[in-house]
Design a protein around this motif. Structure first.
Motif, mmCIF file in Angstrom:
data_model
loop_
_atom_site.group_PDB
_atom_site.id
_atom_site.type_symbol
_atom_site.label_atom_id
_atom_site.label_comp_id
_atom_site.label_asym_id
_atom_site.label_seq_id
_atom_site.Cartn_x
_atom_site.Cartn_y
_atom_site.Cartn_z
ATOM 1 N N CYS A 80 0.594 -1.553 -0.143
ATOM 2 C CA CYS A 80 0.319 0.173 -0.040
ATOM 3 C C CYS A 80 0.814 1.480 0.017
ATOM 4 O O CYS A 80 0.264 1.830 -0.769
ATOM 5 N N ASN A 81 2.292 1.141 0.457
ATOM 6 C CA ASN A 81 2.649 2.416 0.141
ATOM 7 C C ASN A 81 3.873 2.380 -0.762
ATOM 8 O O ASN A 81 4.400 3.740 -0.899
ATOM 9 N N GLU A 82 3.935 1.481 -1.515
ATOM 10 C CA GLU A 82 4.521 1.681 -2.801
ATOM 11 C C GLU A 82 4.112 3.139 -4.185
ATOM 12 O O GLU A 82 2.733 3.304 -3.259
ATOM 13 N N ALA A 83 5.278 3.516 -4.128
ATOM 14 C CA ALA A 83 4.364 4.386 -5.522
ATOM 15 C C ALA A 83 3.007 4.445 -6.039
ATOM 16 O O ALA A 83 2.775 5.134 -6.096
ATOM 17 N N ALA A 84 3.561 3.268 -6.709
ATOM 18 C CA ALA A 84 2.298 3.139 -7.557
ATOM 19 C C ALA A 84 0.703 2.629 -7.159
ATOM 20 O O ALA A 84 -0.593 2.725 -7.842
ATOM 21 N N TYR A 85 1.178 2.121 -5.723
ATOM 22 C CA TYR A 85 -0.937 2.084 -5.148
ATOM 23 C C TYR A 85 -1.183 3.056 -3.777
ATOM 24 O O TYR A 85 -1.868 2.811 -3.795
ATOM 25 N N SER A 87 -1.725 6.169 -3.471
ATOM 26 C CA SER A 87 -2.613 7.081 -3.352
ATOM 27 C C SER A 87 -3.819 6.689 -4.196
ATOM 28 O O SER A 87 -4.678 6.892 -4.729
ATOM 29 N N LEU A 88 -4.020 4.947 -4.277
ATOM 30 C CA LEU A 88 -5.575 4.140 -4.375
ATOM 31 C C LEU A 88 -5.961 3.155 -3.527
ATOM 32 O O LEU A 88 -5.617 2.736 -2.759
ATOM 33 N N PRO A 89 -7.313 3.496 -3.692
ATOM 34 C CA PRO A 89 -8.126 2.609 -2.663
ATOM 35 C C PRO A 89 -7.110 1.182 -2.554
ATOM 36 O O PRO A 89 -7.489 0.622 -3.435
ATOM 37 N N PRO A 90 -8.120 0.446 -1.924
ATOM 38 C CA PRO A 90 -7.456 -1.675 -2.200
ATOM 39 C C PRO A 90 -9.057 -1.560 -3.197
ATOM 40 O O PRO A 90 -8.117 -2.570 -3.483
ATOM 41 N N SER A 91 -10.121 -1.483 -3.354
ATOM 42 C CA SER A 91 -10.871 -2.071 -4.968
ATOM 43 C C SER A 91 -9.685 -1.640 -6.127
ATOM 44 O O SER A 91 -10.451 -1.979 -7.087
ATOM 45 N N GLN A 92 -9.118 -0.610 -5.713
ATOM 46 C CA GLN A 92 -8.033 -0.693 -7.419
ATOM 47 C C GLN A 92 -6.750 -1.173 -6.327
ATOM 48 O O GLN A 92 -6.631 -1.767 -7.714
ATOM 49 N N ILE A 93 -6.340 -1.131 -5.691
ATOM 50 C CA ILE A 93 -4.343 -1.863 -5.498
ATOM 51 C C ILE A 93 -4.936 -3.769 -5.680
ATOM 52 O O ILE A 93 -4.068 -4.312 -6.268
ATOM 53 N N VAL A 94 -5.807 -4.006 -5.540
ATOM 54 C CA VAL A 94 -6.161 -5.888 -5.495
ATOM 55 C C VAL A 94 -6.366 -5.738 -7.124
ATOM 56 O O VAL A 94 -5.616 -6.861 -7.360
ATOM 57 N N PRO A 95 -7.191 -5.231 -7.865
ATOM 58 C CA PRO A 95 -7.555 -5.643 -9.505
ATOM 59 C C PRO A 95 -5.775 -5.721 -9.972
ATOM 60 O O PRO A 95 -5.274 -6.154 -10.565
ATOM 61 N N ALA A 96 -5.304 -4.568 -9.489
ATOM 62 C CA ALA A 96 -4.103 -3.762 -10.205
ATOM 63 C C ALA A 96 -2.683 -5.689 -9.880
ATOM 64 O O ALA A 96 -2.189 -5.228 -11.139
ATOM 65 N N LEU A 97 -3.031 -5.026 -8.788
ATOM 66 C CA LEU A 97 -1.818 -6.894 -8.217
ATOM 67 C C LEU A 97 -2.301 -8.344 -8.669
ATOM 68 O O LEU A 97 -1.339 -8.917 -9.868
ATOM 69 N N ASP A 99 -3.543 -7.897 -12.025
ATOM 70 C CA ASP A 99 -3.490 -7.215 -13.013
ATOM 71 C C ASP A 99 -2.279 -8.768 -13.835
ATOM 72 O O ASP A 99 -2.080 -8.858 -14.505
ATOM 73 N N GLU A 100 -1.536 -8.065 -12.555
ATOM 74 C CA GLU A 100 0.243 -8.750 -12.605
ATOM 75 C C GLU A 100 0.667 -9.938 -11.766
ATOM 76 O O GLU A 100 1.527 -10.338 -11.968
ATOM 77 N N GLY A 101 -0.042 -10.795 -11.945
ATOM 78 C CA GLY A 101 -0.910 -12.387 -11.195
ATOM 79 C C GLY A 101 -0.451 -12.363 -9.786
ATOM 80 O O GLY A 101 0.656 -13.348 -9.296
ATOM 81 N N ILE A 102 -0.528 -11.677 -9.257
ATOM 82 C CA ILE A 102 -0.553 -11.673 -7.684
ATOM 83 C C ILE A 102 -1.728 -11.484 -6.581
ATOM 84 O O ILE A 102 -2.168 -11.108 -6.938
ATOM 85 N N TYR A 103 -1.511 -12.044 -5.769
ATOM 86 C CA TYR A 103 -2.501 -11.937 -5.017
ATOM 87 C C TYR A 103 -1.838 -12.071 -3.463
ATOM 88 O O TYR A 103 -0.670 -12.994 -2.801
ATOM 89 N N ILE A 104 -2.251 -11.091 -2.947
ATOM 90 C CA ILE A 104 -1.285 -11.151 -1.121
ATOM 91 C C ILE A 104 -3.128 -11.480 -0.150
ATOM 92 O O ILE A 104 -2.566 -11.903 0.447
ATOM 93 N N ALA A 105 -4.001 -10.355 -0.495
ATOM 94 C CA ALA A 105 -5.124 -10.972 0.562
ATOM 95 C C ALA A 105 -5.907 -10.005 -0.167
ATOM 96 O O ALA A 105 -6.853 -9.251 -1.415
ATOM 97 N N SER A 106 -7.048 -9.880 0.352
ATOM 98 C CA SER A 106 -8.453 -9.700 -0.108
ATOM 99 C C SER A 106 -8.516 -8.290 -0.587
ATOM 100 O O SER A 106 -7.516 -7.582 0.825
ATOM 101 N N GLU A 107 -9.481 -7.789 -0.807
ATOM 102 C CA GLU A 107 -9.796 -6.279 -0.587
ATOM 103 C C GLU A 107 -10.074 -5.909 0.725
ATOM 104 O O GLU A 107 -9.377 -4.815 1.331
ATOM 105 N N SER A 108 -11.342 -6.416 1.100
ATOM 106 C CA SER A 108 -11.440 -6.343 2.880
ATOM 107 C C SER A 108 -10.092 -6.041 4.201
ATOM 108 O O SER A 108 -10.049 -5.614 4.005
ATOM 109 N N SER A 109 -9.625 -7.196 3.799
ATOM 110 C CA SER A 109 -7.820 -7.307 4.018
ATOM 111 C C SER A 109 -7.174 -5.639 4.392
ATOM 112 O O SER A 109 -6.691 -5.241 4.667
ATOM 113 N N PHE A 110 -6.829 -5.491 2.891
ATOM 114 C CA PHE A 110 -6.384 -4.428 2.420
ATOM 115 C C PHE A 110 -6.499 -3.029 3.411
ATOM 116 O O PHE A 110 -6.232 -2.252 3.206
#
Length: 110
Positions: A80-85, A87-97, A99-110
């Motif tokens: 969440c603190n990376e420059a690319a993310y 300024s984004l809400p979780p509802s945009q971070i999780v789908p962006a990740l 798209d890169e094939g990365i899953y860390i946790a659910s949107e609600s966890s973010f």
């Protein structure tokens, strides 16, 4: 008033009042209703022969099975603190990740 905590002295007084009303001829259900408790609550309070204290404050509450591990929490915070993310809400971070094939946790966890 569902869920409110009533201390032991107030419970004892309520039980006394209900018992007095029943001895005077009132139904237990009506007497309980007048004090805004259910007859089930009255039975629970008096089931062991004396007035029980509220057990909720001391109840054991195990951690949920799906609770984040400290490492997972740190990974979410780092992401969440990376420059690319940042300024984004979780509802945009999780789908962006995703798209890169990365899953860390659910949107609600973010």
């Amino acid at each position: 008033h569902r869920g409110r905590m009533i201390n032991v002295p107030d419970r004892r007084r309520a039980v006394e009042l209900i018992n007095e009303a029943v001895e005077a001829g009132a139904s237990k259900k009506k007497a309980c209703s007048e004090l805004e408790i259910s007859s089930r609550t009255y039975r629970r309070w008096t089931q062991c022969g004396s007035v029980k204290a509220d057990g909720r404050p001391d109840a054991e509450r195990p951690a949920p099975a799906n609770k984040l591990m400290p490492e997972e929490r740190q990974q979410i915070l780092k992401t969440c603190n990376e420059a690319a993310y940042r300024s984004l809400p979780p509802s945009q971070i999780v789908p962006a990740l995703a798209d890169e094939g990365i899953y860390i946790a659910s949107e609600s966890s973010f």
